[in-house]
Design an enzyme around this catalytic site. Sequence first.
Site, short mmCIF file in Angstrom:
data_model
loop_
_atom_site.label_atom_id
_atom_site.label_comp_id
_atom_site.label_asym_id
_atom_site.label_seq_id
_atom_site.Cartn_x
_atom_site.Cartn_y
_atom_site.Cartn_z
N ASP A 62 -10.24 2.17 1.87
CA ASP A 62 -10.40 1.61 3.20
C ASP A 62 -11.05 2.61 4.15
O ASP A 62 -11.92 2.26 4.96
CB ASP A 62 -9.05 1.20 3.79
CG ASP A 62 -8.49 -0.06 3.16
OD1 ASP A 62 -9.29 -0.90 2.71
OD2 ASP A 62 -7.25 -0.21 3.12
N LYS A 90 0.80 -1.22 0.00
CA LYS A 90 0.00 0.00 0.00
C LYS A 90 0.83 1.27 0.00
O LYS A 90 0.38 2.31 -0.50
CB LYS A 90 -0.97 0.00 1.19
CG LYS A 90 -2.04 -1.08 1.09
CD LYS A 90 -3.02 -1.01 2.25
CE LYS A 90 -4.08 -2.10 2.14
NZ LYS A 90 -5.09 -2.00 3.21
#
Length: 280
Positions: free
Chosen positions: A110, A73
């Site tokens: 997210d 990420k």
Amino acid sequence: MPAAPATDPRRAAVLGSPIAHSLSPVLHRAAYAELGLTGWTYDAFEVDEAALPGFVAGLGEGWAGLSLTMPLKRAVIPLLDEISPTAASVDAVNTVVFTEDGRATGDNTDIPGMVAALREHGAEKVESAAVLGAGATASSALAALARICTGEITCYVRSEARAAEMRGWAERLEVAVRIADWSRAEEALSAPLVVATTPSGTTDALAAAVPEAPATLFDVLYDPWPTALAARWSAGGGAVVGGLDLLVHQAVLQVEQMTGRAPAPLTAMRNAGERALADR
């Protein structure tokens, strides 16, 4: 991006290491089927940080986007042309979209996924909250709580290094955070909202300390499910938001960005995820 023709062959995938456990292919394929995107495929590739630049450079035409899990990420950010303010706020990209003009743009679904999952369970605003654990997921939790928590957030951590990390994130995200030692984690369970961001088994010992009338627990795990803490919380009548809720809501946003189709079929995606977990 404009809505994609149903028969236009496009590719997407989730990358990470390890990746075999990922439910993302199940969720995205369910969305494609529901949306009639018969020419779309979604796969999973085992890719670590060292292999990521070569993998991205080798992508040919027809790629719509990528989903990224750990440990990629942050590693993906230098490979992108642009990232969203949401992704920049936590230095984490879990979604890459390839635009028609050849640009690679990064986002973090997210954080809004957490907010959407909480709202679905009635937690739209809370006066205070507690976070169990630190690290990448905890930083995303702080960013999500910044949108719904009007007061102080207490983070329960195991080390001074983790405490310093969470203080840094709090300052960057401009949220009021108090740090407490993990030995006092039972205190967290009385908060209006408890977010558990720890690995499997870490919070099991806290299950016996769940209060008589618990409020809302957001446990980011989904396999195995329920966790001991979530099971006890639910038995006590408290609201429980699980990792599958988060996974589905963030995937809904990914599908919408990659395909240009909105709204994505949340119910079909959730049902597919539940079936896949039941089969494990």
